[in-house]
Design a protein around this motif. Structure first.
Motif, PDB file in Angstrom:
ATOM      1  N   MET A  52       0.939  -1.537   0.096  1.00 25.36           N
ATOM      2  CA  MET A  52      -0.087   0.222  -0.320  1.00 25.36           C
ATOM      3  C   MET A  52       1.047   1.145  -0.176  1.00 25.36           C
ATOM      4  O   MET A  52       0.305   2.409  -0.529  1.00 25.36           O
ATOM      5  CB  MET A  52      -0.932  -0.524   1.003  1.00 25.36           C
ATOM      6  N   LEU A  53       2.013   1.145   0.296  1.00 28.49           N
ATOM      7  CA  LEU A  53       2.873   2.624   0.743  1.00 28.49           C
ATOM      8  C   LEU A  53       3.629   2.474  -0.707  1.00 28.49           C
ATOM      9  O   LEU A  53       3.633   3.785  -0.993  1.00 28.49           O
ATOM     10  CB  LEU A  53       4.282   2.127   1.474  1.00 28.49           C
ATOM     11  N   ASP A  54       3.448   1.400  -1.133  1.00 27.21           N
ATOM     12  CA  ASP A  54       4.288   1.954  -2.374  1.00 27.21           C
ATOM     13  C   ASP A  54       3.016   2.580  -3.999  1.00 27.21           C
ATOM     14  O   ASP A  54       3.283   3.906  -4.383  1.00 27.21           O
ATOM     15  CB  ASP A  54       4.682   0.615  -3.666  1.00 27.21           C
ATOM     16  N   TYR A  55       1.391   2.305  -3.387  1.00 29.53           N
ATOM     17  CA  TYR A  55       0.273   2.609  -4.574  1.00 29.53           C
ATOM     18  C   TYR A  55       0.866   4.418  -3.243  1.00 29.53           C
ATOM     19  O   TYR A  55       0.033   5.334  -3.944  1.00 29.53           O
ATOM     20  CB  TYR A  55      -0.537   1.733  -3.926  1.00 29.53           C
ATOM     21  N   TYR A  56       1.102   4.319  -1.943  1.00 30.72           N
ATOM     22  CA  TYR A  56       0.075   5.719  -1.386  1.00 30.72           C
ATOM     23  C   TYR A  56       1.403   6.685  -2.443  1.00 30.72           C
ATOM     24  O   TYR A  56       1.198   8.313  -2.361  1.00 30.72           O
ATOM     25  CB  TYR A  56      -0.133   6.263  -0.397  1.00 30.72           C
ATOM     26  N   ASN A  57       2.642   6.358  -3.065  1.00 34.18           N
ATOM     27  CA  ASN A  57       3.643   6.797  -2.903  1.00 34.18           C
ATOM     28  C   ASN A  57       3.243   7.318  -4.517  1.00 34.18           C
ATOM     29  O   ASN A  57       4.131   8.194  -5.315  1.00 34.18           O
ATOM     30  CB  ASN A  57       4.786   6.867  -2.759  1.00 34.18           C
ATOM     31  N   LEU A  58       3.482   6.388  -5.189  1.00 31.55           N
ATOM     32  CA  LEU A  58       2.826   6.281  -6.709  1.00 31.55           C
ATOM     33  C   LEU A  58       1.692   7.526  -6.635  1.00 31.55           C
ATOM     34  O   LEU A  58       1.704   8.176  -8.151  1.00 31.55           O
ATOM     35  CB  LEU A  58       2.752   5.666  -7.050  1.00 31.55           C
ATOM     36  N   ALA A  59       0.550   7.886  -6.377  1.00 29.19           N
ATOM     37  CA  ALA A  59      -0.459   8.776  -6.252  1.00 29.19           C
ATOM     38  C   ALA A  59       0.239  10.153  -6.615  1.00 29.19           C
ATOM     39  O   ALA A  59       0.799  10.302  -5.661  1.00 29.19           O
ATOM     40  CB  ALA A  59      -1.271   8.305  -5.507  1.00 29.19           C
ATOM     41  N   ASP A  60      -0.790  10.595  -7.221  1.00 31.33           N
ATOM     42  CA  ASP A  60      -1.031  12.078  -7.359  1.00 31.33           C
ATOM     43  C   ASP A  60      -1.440  12.582  -6.419  1.00 31.33           C
ATOM     44  O   ASP A  60      -1.958  13.665  -5.177  1.00 31.33           O
ATOM     45  CB  ASP A  60      -0.599  12.623  -7.922  1.00 31.33           C
ATOM     46  N   ILE A  61      -2.908  12.182  -6.168  1.00 31.18           N
ATOM     47  CA  ILE A  61      -3.865  12.309  -5.327  1.00 31.18           C
ATOM     48  C   ILE A  61      -4.531  11.314  -4.108  1.00 31.18           C
ATOM     49  O   ILE A  61      -4.266   9.737  -4.978  1.00 31.18           O
ATOM     50  CB  ILE A  61      -4.944  12.655  -5.979  1.00 31.18           C
ATOM     51  N   PHE A  62      -4.966  11.111  -3.219  1.00 31.32           N
ATOM     52  CA  PHE A  62      -5.544   9.982  -3.124  1.00 31.32           C
ATOM     53  C   PHE A  62      -7.206  10.516  -2.640  1.00 31.32           C
ATOM     54  O   PHE A  62      -7.705  11.580  -2.122  1.00 31.32           O
ATOM     55  CB  PHE A  62      -5.417   9.449  -1.293  1.00 31.32           C
ATOM     56  N   LEU A  63      -8.162   8.918  -3.578  1.00 35.23           N
ATOM     57  CA  LEU A  63      -9.531  10.076  -3.800  1.00 35.23           C
ATOM     58  C   LEU A  63     -10.661   8.721  -3.062  1.00 35.23           C
ATOM     59  O   LEU A  63      -9.960   7.688  -3.429  1.00 35.23           O
ATOM     60  CB  LEU A  63     -10.095   9.850  -5.024  1.00 35.23           C
ATOM     61  N   LEU A  64     -11.865   8.741  -1.975  1.00 34.92           N
ATOM     62  CA  LEU A  64     -12.178   8.103  -1.497  1.00 34.92           C
ATOM     63  C   LEU A  64     -13.412   8.451  -1.404  1.00 34.92           C
ATOM     64  O   LEU A  64     -13.891   9.555  -1.214  1.00 34.92           O
ATOM     65  CB  LEU A  64     -11.336   8.392   0.519  1.00 34.92           C
ATOM     66  N   PRO A  65     -14.271   7.877  -2.440  1.00 35.30           N
ATOM     67  CA  PRO A  65     -15.590   8.568  -2.537  1.00 35.30           C
ATOM     68  C   PRO A  65     -16.643   7.907  -1.742  1.00 35.30           C
ATOM     69  O   PRO A  65     -17.902   8.042  -2.525  1.00 35.30           O
ATOM     70  CB  PRO A  65     -15.836   8.056  -4.274  1.00 35.30           C
ATOM     71  N   SER A  66     -16.746   7.227  -1.204  1.00 37.79           N
ATOM     72  CA  SER A  66     -17.332   6.558   0.056  1.00 37.79           C
ATOM     73  C   SER A  66     -18.493   7.604   0.514  1.00 37.79           C
ATOM     74  O   SER A  66     -18.794   8.698   0.609  1.00 37.79           O
ATOM     75  CB  SER A  66     -17.003   6.422   1.201  1.00 37.79           C
ATOM     76  N   TYR A  67     -19.686   6.970   1.016  1.00 39.09           N
ATOM     77  CA  TYR A  67     -21.035   7.870   1.112  1.00 39.09           C
ATOM     78  C   TYR A  67     -21.745   7.643   2.454  1.00 39.09           C
ATOM     79  O   TYR A  67     -21.459   8.330   2.948  1.00 39.09           O
ATOM     80  CB  TYR A  67     -22.058   6.513   0.387  1.00 39.09           C
ATOM     81  N   ASN A  68     -20.499   6.514   2.880  1.00 37.06           N
ATOM     82  CA  ASN A  68     -21.165   5.634   4.872  1.00 37.06           C
ATOM     83  C   ASN A  68     -19.520   5.559   5.392  1.00 37.06           C
ATOM     84  O   ASN A  68     -18.805   4.747   4.188  1.00 37.06           O
ATOM     85  CB  ASN A  68     -21.676   5.289   4.912  1.00 37.06           C
ATOM     86  N   GLU A  69     -18.656   6.164   6.540  1.00 36.44           N
ATOM     87  CA  GLU A  69     -16.912   6.387   6.591  1.00 36.44           C
ATOM     88  C   GLU A  69     -17.632   6.210   8.271  1.00 36.44           C
ATOM     89  O   GLU A  69     -18.452   7.122   9.249  1.00 36.44           O
ATOM     90  CB  GLU A  69     -16.180   6.891   6.301  1.00 36.44           C
ATOM     91  N   LEU A  70     -16.335   5.697   9.001  1.00 39.74           N
ATOM     92  CA  LEU A  70     -16.166   6.375  10.291  1.00 39.74           C
ATOM     93  C   LEU A  70     -15.053   7.301  10.513  1.00 39.74           C
ATOM     94  O   LEU A  70     -15.408   8.695  10.535  1.00 39.74           O
ATOM     95  CB  LEU A  70     -15.796   5.022  11.168  1.00 39.74           C
ATOM     96  N   PHE A  71     -13.695   6.297  10.268  1.00 39.39           N
ATOM     97  CA  PHE A  71     -12.335   7.382  10.068  1.00 39.39           C
ATOM     98  C   PHE A  71     -11.221   6.507   9.576  1.00 39.39           C
ATOM     99  O   PHE A  71     -10.619   5.498  10.206  1.00 39.39           O
ATOM    100  CB  PHE A  71     -12.334   7.570  11.945  1.00 39.39           C
ATOM    101  N   PRO A  72     -12.042   6.258   8.277  1.00 42.32           N
ATOM    102  CA  PRO A  72     -10.708   5.522   6.936  1.00 42.32           C
ATOM    103  C   PRO A  72      -9.386   5.821   8.098  1.00 42.32           C
ATOM    104  O   PRO A  72      -8.230   6.353   7.620  1.00 42.32           O
ATOM    105  CB  PRO A  72     -10.919   5.793   5.704  1.00 42.32           C
TER     106      PRO A  72
END
Length: 345
Positions: free
Chosen positions: A230-250
């Protein structure tokens, strides 16, 4: 500690549990004597998951001490996650509430859920808010050279704008919006990490399975992966997008902050008390589209959001959370001993 949270990969509950255990073992071992899933006498029992055999222990107060429940979800947040027959759903909701009511004290990861628990008949005085966090040694930013190498490994063009999302593939996570955005922004690379942690019980399993098998050409589903990957993908990304409709504290939001990756989220009221100012909110998919284009084209806006992510990471430091947890356990131990003394008289 009573927990089975780390048995199923790809769940935020498991990540939160592992982070807390790592924190307390490395920073508070001189103050806390911690045992995991041991059915022996103790001062405090901290329940991270609501397994039936843990529920049974709550009836043996003298042996298992003061009962602390970790609230990662309430019944309403299960809707859109699991597809169950109505009668089973009712039993599950009843059980969740019954488990929480058995606790002497509850810890919530988001203050917005305190009113929800009050509606279930649980006193506000029995609830404490303690946020999630991630360890800096596990999630951190890569160098520019490391990112270039990573893009070559994943066969992604160096200048390609990358949007990364993560979570279980299910209705409430907004995965279809994520896929639709990929169709609307064909020059952007979209990547989603996560899968069906609950298998065919996942709400909308068949339609999501079809999407994962036939995604837009610029959307890649990488499945359930280890946190190191997962660390690789966070660094690979320019933006982290979470389009959730319902969450607590991801946990994934905090992992993105710690990796210094700018964050775009659906504008949900429950985020505001905990991370307001550290992310970009969007009302709907159309606004997400607009913001992604702006961040792709406007370097100043992008750097501003990156700075916000860095500030968000500082707000949830390990040092601060170590003190909060140790103070909390000490207070709970004091309450337990005081009540025993009163009862003894």
């Amino acid at each position: 500690m009573f927990s089975s949270a780390d048995k199923v990969k790809g769940q935020g509950v498991g990540s939160a549990y592992l982070e807390l255990m790592q924190l307390l073992k490395t920073r508070a071992s001189d103050r806390l004597d911690i045992k995991i899933n041991r059915f022996k006498p103790t001062t405090i029992s901290h329940y991270h998951t609501i397994d039936p055999h843990y529920f049974i222990t709550t009836f043996f107060r003298k042996r298992f001490g003061r009962r602390i429940g970790y609230v990662h979800f309430v019944p309403d947040t299960l809707k859109g996650s699991l597809h169950l027959p109505k009668f089973i759903e009712k039993i599950l909701y009843w059980y969740v509430i019954a488990f929480y009511r058995r606790m002497d004290h509850l810890v919530v990861v988001n203050p917005s859920f305190i009113p929800e628990l009050e509606k279930l008949g649980i006193s506000k005085e029995k609830i404490t808010y303690i946020p999630n966090f991630v360890a800096k040694k596990d999630f951190y930013p890569y160098t520019k050279e490391q990112i270039r190498t990573l893009k070559k490994t994943h066969q992604i063009e160096e200048e390609k704008f990358i949007v990364f999302g993560a979570g279980q593939v299910q209705e409430r996570k907004g995965v279809f919006d994520f896929a639709k955005l990929a169709e609307e922004l064909p020059d952007v690379q979209f990547i989603w990490a996560g899968g069906f942690s609950f298998g065919k019980m996942t709400d909308g399993y068949e339609k999501y399975k079809k999407l994962m098998e036939q995604p837009p050409s610029n959307l890649k589903f990488v499945g359930i992966i280890d946190r190191t990957e997962m660390l690789d993908y966070y660094n690979l990304a320019d933006i982290f997008l979470l389009p959730s409709y319902n969450e607590l504290f991801p946990m994934c939001i905090l992992e993105a902050f710690s990796s210094e990756t700018p964050v775009l989220l659906r504008d949900l009221p429950l985020y505001r008390p905990v991370i307001d100012g550290y992310y970009k909110p969007a009302a709907d998919r159309a606004e997400m589209n607009k913001i992604l284009r702006e961040l792709q084209q406007n370097k100043k806006e992008y750097e501003s959001l990156k700075d916000a992510a860095i500030q968000g990471n500082l707000a949830y430091s390990e040092e601060r959370l170590t003190k909060i947890w140790c103070d909390f356990y000490q207070q709970q131990e004091g309450d337990s001993l005081w009540k025993e003394e009163i009862n003894g008289h």
